[in-house]
Design a protein around this motif. Structure first.
Motif, PDB file in Angstrom:
ATOM      1  N   ALA A  36       0.842  -1.195   0.000  1.00  0.00           N
ATOM      2  CA  ALA A  36       0.000   0.000   0.000  1.00  0.00           C
ATOM      3  C   ALA A  36       0.876   1.244   0.000  1.00  0.00           C
ATOM      4  O   ALA A  36       2.021   1.228   0.468  1.00  0.00           O
ATOM      5  N   GLU A 108      -2.428  -2.915   3.869  1.00  0.00           N
ATOM      6  CA  GLU A 108      -3.295  -1.783   4.192  1.00  0.00           C
ATOM      7  C   GLU A 108      -2.544  -0.500   4.518  1.00  0.00           C
ATOM      8  O   GLU A 108      -3.167   0.527   4.807  1.00  0.00           O
ATOM      9  N   SER A 115      -1.519  -2.613  12.681  1.00  0.00           N
ATOM     10  CA  SER A 115      -1.692  -3.884  12.003  1.00  0.00           C
ATOM     11  C   SER A 115      -1.877  -5.012  13.013  1.00  0.00           C
ATOM     12  O   SER A 115      -2.735  -5.886  12.831  1.00  0.00           O
ATOM     13  N   GLU A 169     -11.212  -3.204   1.351  1.00  0.00           N
ATOM     14  CA  GLU A 169     -10.398  -2.305   2.162  1.00  0.00           C
ATOM     15  C   GLU A 169      -9.829  -2.964   3.416  1.00  0.00           C
ATOM     16  O   GLU A 169      -8.944  -2.411   4.058  1.00  0.00           O
ATOM     17  N   SER A 170     -10.334  -4.124   3.800  1.00  0.00           N
ATOM     18  CA  SER A 170      -9.893  -4.771   5.038  1.00  0.00           C
ATOM     19  C   SER A 170      -9.488  -6.203   4.712  1.00  0.00           C
ATOM     20  O   SER A 170     -10.325  -7.099   4.639  1.00  0.00           O
ATOM     21  N   ARG A 197      -5.377  -6.545  -2.448  1.00  0.00           N
ATOM     22  CA  ARG A 197      -4.804  -6.969  -1.167  1.00  0.00           C
ATOM     23  C   ARG A 197      -5.103  -8.442  -0.900  1.00  0.00           C
ATOM     24  O   ARG A 197      -5.695  -8.789   0.127  1.00  0.00           O
TER      25      ARG A 197
END
Length: 309
Positions: A36, A108, A115, A169-170, A197
């Motif tokens: 990211a 992320e 994290s 996003e997660s 991701r």
């Protein structure tokens, strides 16, 4: 140059997870996954992490076939046993906490502390759903009052094969939050990992493979969401689809495709700010992919042993 400096790094090869095995994509395609933009500051921005397999429509069909094969055994297991299996997954996630902390940080763009908090929340979330496996029937089932000499009992049953478009996003906490309730209630899942991701999801597959989760109960695909998801939405052997990770345009397309065989559809959040995956999940996702079976049984003594009880 020292011998240590002369060593070549042993880079990890990520693969799909289908039917309890780790195949490469049927097409042989891969795509680059990079860190990211905020990961590691300016030096780490856009850093190459791995080549992830780019699943094809054939891979998606294979995953559905594997999930269908696994449904009967998994849904037929006792709820207590499913809870034990899910708890074992949480144990193994805990044992690989440092690995997931690093992967989530890269995926992320989070600091190590943030994290680690995400990973801890994902482990706790998995334990939470493990505890619900033998309790959801009491929440979703009922003894219904009827006008007549009958017992009328409603009991929840799994929907079957559920396609899950994972949150974009997660990469880990969001994934666990949508996957765990699907399998906790006896369904089998085909997961489309977050497109940019995917690595935490592909690593989670390694934990599932070495835990007690039967092969085929969870299948993980990486690649272009807009390429894989339509195949799953239109597949006649998929019973339900979770559109959480689809954008508004793709979600509309998938919902239309899902209508062809009357799939149960869980629509993405309408909140423009996105879903807060750290919030109390409640029981909504546990009951989203359950069907209700209602049984009538006569009361009183009708010559059937135990019929009144």
């Amino acid at each position: 140059m020292s011998q240590a400096d002369a060593r070549l790094s042993v880079l990890k090869t990520y693969k799909l997870y289908v039917g309890g095995k780790f195949p490469r994509s049927e097409s042989g395609r891969v795509y680059e996954v990079t860190a990211a933009k905020s990961a590691g500051g300016a030096a780490g921005r856009g850093r190459w992490l791995a080549n992830a397999p780019r699943a094809s429509r054939k891979d998606a069909r294979d995953a559905v076939a594997a999930a269908r094969k696994a449904v009967a055994g998994w849904s037929g297991a006792t709820a207590y046993n499913r809870g034990q299996v899910l708890y074992r997954v949480a144990e193994m996630l805990q044992g690989r906490r440092e690995q997931y902390t690093a992967e989530v940080a890269d995926a992320e763009g989070l600091s190590k502390a943030k994290s680690a908090a995400q990973v801890d929340a994902a482990i706790d979330r998995w334990v939470w759903y493990a505890g619900w496996t033998d309790k959801v029937a009491q929440v979703a089932g009922a003894g219904n009052p009827v006008a007549g000499p009958y017992f009328n009992l409603s009991a929840p049953e799994p929907t079957g094969v559920v396609a899950v478009v994972a949150p974009q996003e997660s990469a880990l906490l969001g994934l666990v939050s949508v996957l765990a309730p699907v399998i906790a209630t006896g369904n089998a899942a085909v997961v489309v990992a977050a497109e940019e991701r995917p690595l935490p999801a592909l690593s989670l597959a390694e934990v599932l493979a070495t835990s007690d989760v039967p092969g085929g109960v969870v299948n993980v695909l990486s690649g272009r969401t807009a390429e894989i998801a339509p195949t799953l939405a239109a597949h006649q052997d998929v019973n339900a689809i979770d559109l959480t990770g689809a954008d508004a345009e793709l979600a509309r397309e998938l919902e239309v495709a899902a209508a062809d065989n009357l799939k149960r559809v869980l629509r993405p959040s309408a909140d423009p700010g996105g879903t807060d995956w750290t919030a109390d999940p409640g029981t909504g996702r546990l009951t989203a992919f359950l069907e209700t079976k209602t049984v009538w049984h006569p009361t009183g003594s009708l010559g059937v042993a135990g019929s009144a009880y």
